[in-house]
Design an enzyme around this catalytic site. Structure first.
Site, mmCIF file in Angstrom:
data_model
loop_
_atom_site.group_PDB
_atom_site.id
_atom_site.type_symbol
_atom_site.label_atom_id
_atom_site.label_comp_id
_atom_site.label_asym_id
_atom_site.label_seq_id
_atom_site.Cartn_x
_atom_site.Cartn_y
_atom_site.Cartn_z
ATOM 1 N N LYS A 123 -16.101 32.770 51.480
ATOM 2 C CA LYS A 123 -15.820 31.149 51.596
ATOM 3 C C LYS A 123 -16.586 30.862 50.124
ATOM 4 O O LYS A 123 -17.879 30.669 49.936
ATOM 5 C CB LYS A 123 -16.445 30.363 52.663
ATOM 6 C CG LYS A 123 -16.138 29.043 52.539
ATOM 7 C CD LYS A 123 -16.640 28.377 53.644
ATOM 8 C CE LYS A 123 -16.073 26.946 53.782
ATOM 9 N NZ LYS A 123 -16.921 25.952 52.823
ATOM 10 N N ARG A 144 -9.330 17.494 46.033
ATOM 11 C CA ARG A 144 -8.991 17.291 47.237
ATOM 12 C C ARG A 144 -9.245 15.855 47.705
ATOM 13 O O ARG A 144 -8.082 15.467 48.155
ATOM 14 C CB ARG A 144 -10.082 18.187 48.178
ATOM 15 C CG ARG A 144 -9.581 18.235 49.637
ATOM 16 C CD ARG A 144 -10.692 18.964 50.458
ATOM 17 N NE ARG A 144 -10.048 18.930 51.886
ATOM 18 C CZ ARG A 144 -10.711 18.019 52.594
ATOM 19 N NH1 ARG A 144 -11.255 17.346 52.259
ATOM 20 N NH2 ARG A 144 -10.188 17.845 53.969
ATOM 21 N N GLU A 181 -10.363 27.287 44.888
ATOM 22 C CA GLU A 181 -11.730 26.941 44.627
ATOM 23 C C GLU A 181 -12.092 26.950 43.201
ATOM 24 O O GLU A 181 -12.098 28.034 42.696
ATOM 25 C CB GLU A 181 -12.508 27.649 45.431
ATOM 26 C CG GLU A 181 -13.948 27.021 45.679
ATOM 27 C CD GLU A 181 -13.901 25.874 46.889
ATOM 28 O OE1 GLU A 181 -12.716 25.640 47.211
ATOM 29 O OE2 GLU A 181 -15.101 25.788 47.306
ATOM 30 N N LYS A 298 -8.643 34.032 58.678
ATOM 31 C CA LYS A 298 -7.419 33.165 58.721
ATOM 32 C C LYS A 298 -6.431 34.169 59.467
ATOM 33 O O LYS A 298 -6.427 35.469 59.192
ATOM 34 C CB LYS A 298 -6.800 32.919 57.463
ATOM 35 C CG LYS A 298 -7.584 32.053 56.400
ATOM 36 C CD LYS A 298 -7.197 31.627 55.229
ATOM 37 C CE LYS A 298 -7.790 31.162 54.302
ATOM 38 N NZ LYS A 298 -7.666 30.926 52.822
HETATM 39 S S1 IVH Z 1 -8.820 27.613 53.134
HETATM 40 C C1 IVH Z 1 -6.490 25.203 55.934
HETATM 41 N N1 IVH Z 1 -10.110 29.519 51.965
HETATM 42 O O1 IVH Z 1 -13.798 25.442 52.100
HETATM 43 C C2 IVH Z 1 -7.301 25.985 55.103
HETATM 44 N N2 IVH Z 1 -11.016 27.397 52.028
HETATM 45 O O2 IVH Z 1 -14.267 23.718 54.690
HETATM 46 C C3 IVH Z 1 -8.015 25.152 53.965
HETATM 47 N N3 IVH Z 1 -13.027 27.235 50.724
HETATM 48 O O3 IVH Z 1 -11.779 22.578 51.174
HETATM 49 C C4 IVH Z 1 -8.954 25.932 53.073
HETATM 50 N N4 IVH Z 1 -13.157 29.130 49.982
HETATM 51 O O4 IVH Z 1 -12.885 24.318 49.367
HETATM 52 C C5 IVH Z 1 -9.994 28.207 52.207
HETATM 53 N N5 IVH Z 1 -11.211 31.231 51.051
HETATM 54 C C6 IVH Z 1 -11.082 29.991 51.342
HETATM 55 C C7 IVH Z 1 -12.018 29.100 50.784
HETATM 56 C C8 IVH Z 1 -12.021 27.768 51.146
HETATM 57 C C9 IVH Z 1 -13.857 28.105 49.908
HETATM 58 C C10 IVH Z 1 -13.315 25.785 50.816
HETATM 59 C C11 IVH Z 1 -12.224 24.734 50.431
HETATM 60 C C12 IVH Z 1 -12.112 23.842 51.390
HETATM 61 C C13 IVH Z 1 -13.264 24.105 52.271
HETATM 62 C C14 IVH Z 1 -13.052 23.946 53.700
#
Ligand code: IVH
Length: 677
Positions: A123, A144, A181, A298
């Site tokens: 993340k 976003r 990101e 995921k």
């Molecule tokens: S997926 C529906 N993958 O985390 C899925 N988000 O709290 C949406 N983020 O706004 C996001 N690394 O800024 C996804 N590998 C990753 C991520 C990631 C960082 C952040 C992103 C998102 C936030 C969600």
């Protein structure tokens, strides 16, 4: 007169297109694959040629030309852009139990599915962006925002060199929204902050704020100067094209299209695999080049994702498993000055105990008097404390708005709180020092701790607490005194049984057999750490020649400058040190002579290593020192001359190059074995 003067118009158009493709390919190699295809000079030459063509024929300057990444004029305000599909957020889990609940809920809903694979990703701690490609061309980008619409940052994002302005395919989808990101790599963040401080500007608190601040610049020329990067982690709207049916495969496809995808992404077979991934990433997170604050799980299969759907703004098929917070608020109870091995006085804040990064913290460093002044920490203040990995907890900032009673500023004491000697601060140096030398119990204690430490003489069982007791009982005043200890003396140490005493004496005896680099490091000469000690040992081969060397001779050692040379000469010419050194040698401390003949026996002498990725038990510096200590070298890029590529977690593209050239690739374990051999 230019090279293009005589070209026909069609040839000029073709030449411009060729140059654009060439430069894009170089950009992709350099910024996405981390390997440069051509020397910088060649790149600059091609870019200049294209710029020149475009300035003569402005119609050639297409919006996705690599020359168009920088330089548009500032906007008055950010326009609003609606996302093709909403941008969702993620639910968080802070414990293993919450992660297992997440998996259980999914398996209940998908009871008919035999297996459940997850795509697991770091993340990233930056800002989510939505990048739209139309027919494979970079068209626009947005933050976003509220999830439905965000701010138009098309010009700013374009300045990120790793972001392709054209997708690397002949059959691009008509519309493709790439989600990813934006972040500022830690090294770039540090460099940027140093420069900001030099210019008298306020530094950013962390890389995330720096990335946010840089993107929210109305003048894209400012964004262009900031070291931003982007990892893609998904897609939004897709029209007129098809993409794979699984998250892991989608990321592979995005990578093929030229986007940068985090190399730590994996797929695992079950929730156990997710949890194992969490542990692995947790161990290396502080060695990564960028900040992450957890990992994301995921459901890999998009069909299963559709079936699971969403609850409010977050999908049921994904969750963020967060690392424990590394920053917390607490109150300052007092500020004390700790005296280090070289007398350096470090202000330390005594705090109300607080949980940070998974442990209780009650002391935090303020580094030096300059930092203390800059942060203006006072007793009673509410502060942000940070503890990242193995790093010493530190006070990040004071929250002024919480300051109720104004206590006086903390001043540097004039006398050492331990020994009462004068405190000295020369010129513009940030460090203030106690001038007591070995008269100061704190300096004596720290000198012995360093001498016995793992990377110095490595006296097993002589930990910090025991050193404190030995110094307190005045049994040991200098490192040489350690070798005078006997059962009779150790009997004076409270709670130390005969068995422990015998064990300690045996370790002290065993430590007498060492290596010259370790011994030089153990002496604790100011500014001579492991790497310099290794370089000095390599150059002089023996202690005798080093002791008699002039500053000029010492400066001929690679990476040794006049200050270090003066410290080395100063150390060996000091009468007190001379006595200690003679006593140590008389006690029988010894190492194998590094004569020219022997030096060449070492298997690694003259070998060339390249490092990539993060190792768990070494920093870059310590791995380099370990290699140098064996007479081998570290180089930055893989070539035919490379003997070994050492690959940790999150390796770069050096791996592929090594494979192509047939260079042996070592993992950390194999590397350690080789070092030990
Ligand atoms: S997926 C529906 N993958 O985390 C899925 N988000 O709290 C949406 N983020 O706004 C996001 N690394 O800024 C996804 N590998 C990753 C991520 C990631 C960082 C952040 C992103 C998102 C936030 C969600």
């Amino acid at each position: 007169m230019t090279a293009h003067e005589n070209l026909a118009p069609e040839a000029i158009v073709q030449r411009a297109e060729l140059l654009r493709r060439l430069i894009e390919r170089y950009n992709h190699s350099y910024y996405v694959l981390d390997s440069s295809e051509v020397p910088d000079g060649e790149y600059d030459l091609r870019l200049r040629e294209l710029q020149e063509l475009e300035s003569r024929f402005p119609q050639l300057a297409t919006p996705d030309s690599p020359t168009q990444r920088v330089g548009t004029a500032p906007a008055a305000a950010f326009a609003e852009l609606r996302h093709g599909l909403p941008m969702l957020s993620l639910d968080n889990a802070f414990s293993e139990a919450e992660v297992r609940d997440f998996d259980r809920r999914i398996r209940e809903r998908l009871a008919h599915m035999a297996s459940l694979r997850y795509c697991v990703e770091p993340k990233l701690d930056g800002l989510a962006v939505n990048v739209t490609y139309l027919d494979g061309h970079y068209a626009r980008a947005a933050t976003r925002g509220d999830g439905e619409k965000g701010e138009d940052i098309t010009a700013n994002l374009k300045t990120i060199r790793s972001l392709p302005l054209r997708l690397r395919t002949d059959k691009p989808p008509r519309v493709l929204e790439v989600r990813g990101e934006v972040f500022m790599p830690i090294a770039g963040f540090r460099r940027f902050n140093e420069q900001a401080t030099e210019r008298g500007e306020k530094p950013f608190v962390n890389p995330r704020n720096a990335a946010a601040g840089s993107l929210r610049q109305l003048d894209p020329r400012i964004s262009a100067a900031r070291p931003l990067d982007l990892f893609a982690y998904g897609v939004g709207e897709v029209q007129g094209g098809s993409l794979p049916g699984r998250q892991g495969e989608l990321l592979e496809e995005l990578r093929r299209l030229g986007l940068r995808v985090c190399p730590l992404v994996r797929t695992v077979e079950s929730i156990e695999g997710c949890l194992e991934y969490f542990r692995q990433i947790g161990q290396v997170r502080h060695q990564l080049a960028y900040q992450i604050d957890g990992v994301v799980y995921k459901v890999d299969d998009f069909g299963a994702q559709r079936e699971l759907g969403f609850v409010s703004r977050a999908p049921r098929w994904a969750i963020a498993h967060k690392f424990p917070a590394e920053e917390a608020l607490t109150k300052v109870r007092g500020v004390e000055f700790q005296v280090g091995r070289t007398g350096a006085m470090t202000p330390v804040a005594r705090l109300d105990p607080v949980q940070v990064g998974g442990v209780t913290v009650s002391n935090a460093t303020l580094h030096n008097i300059e930092e203390l002044r800059r942060k203006d920490v006072r007793v009673g203040d509410t502060v942000v404390v940070r503890r990242a990995g193995d790093v010493i907890p530190e006070v990040v900032e004071v929250l002024r708005e919480y300051r109720a009673v104004v206590a006086p500023p903390i001043e540097l004491p004039m006398f050492c709180p331990v020994c009462g000697s004068a405190v000295e601060r020369s010129g513009d140096q940030a460090v203030a020092r106690c001038t007591g030398g070995r008269r100061c119990a704190a300096q004596r204690r720290e000198e012995i701790k360093h001498f016995a430490s793992r990377r110095a003489l490595d006296i097993r069982g002589l930990g910090e607490k025991l050193v404190d007791r030995l110094v307190e009982a005045d049994l040991v005043r200098t490192p040489a005194d350690l070798f005078d200890l006997d059962l009779h003396a150790l009997a004076k140490i409270e709670r130390m049984g005969e068995r422990s005493a015998r064990k300690l004496l045996a370790s002290i005896e065993a430590a007498k057999s060492t290596t010259l680099p370790r011994f030089l490091n153990a002496l604790g000469i100011r500014d001579v750490g492991e790497a310099t000690a290794a370089a000095l040992a390599e150059h002089f081969g023996e202690l005798g020649p080093l002791r008699g060397a002039t500053p000029g001779e010492i400066q001929s050692v690679p990476d040794v400058g006049p200050i270090v040379a003066a410290n080395v000469v100063g150390y060996f010419h000091d009468p007190e040190n001379t006595v200690i050194l003679e006593r140590l040698l008389a006690h029988g401390i010894h190492w194998t002579r590094l004569t020219a003949a022997r030096k060449h026996e070492g298997r690694l002498v003259g070998k060339v290593f390249v490092l990539t990725g993060a190792l768990s038990r070494y920093t870059r510096e310590s791995a380099t020192a370990a290699i140098a200590a064996r007479g081998a070298k570290v180089s930055t890029s893989v070539s035919k001359r490379t003997d070994y590529l050492v690959s940790g977690v999150d390796p770069g593209s050096k791996i592929e190059k090594a494979q192509a050239l047939g260079v042996p690739i070592l993992d950390e374990e194999a590397f350690e074995k080789l070092l030990a051999s």
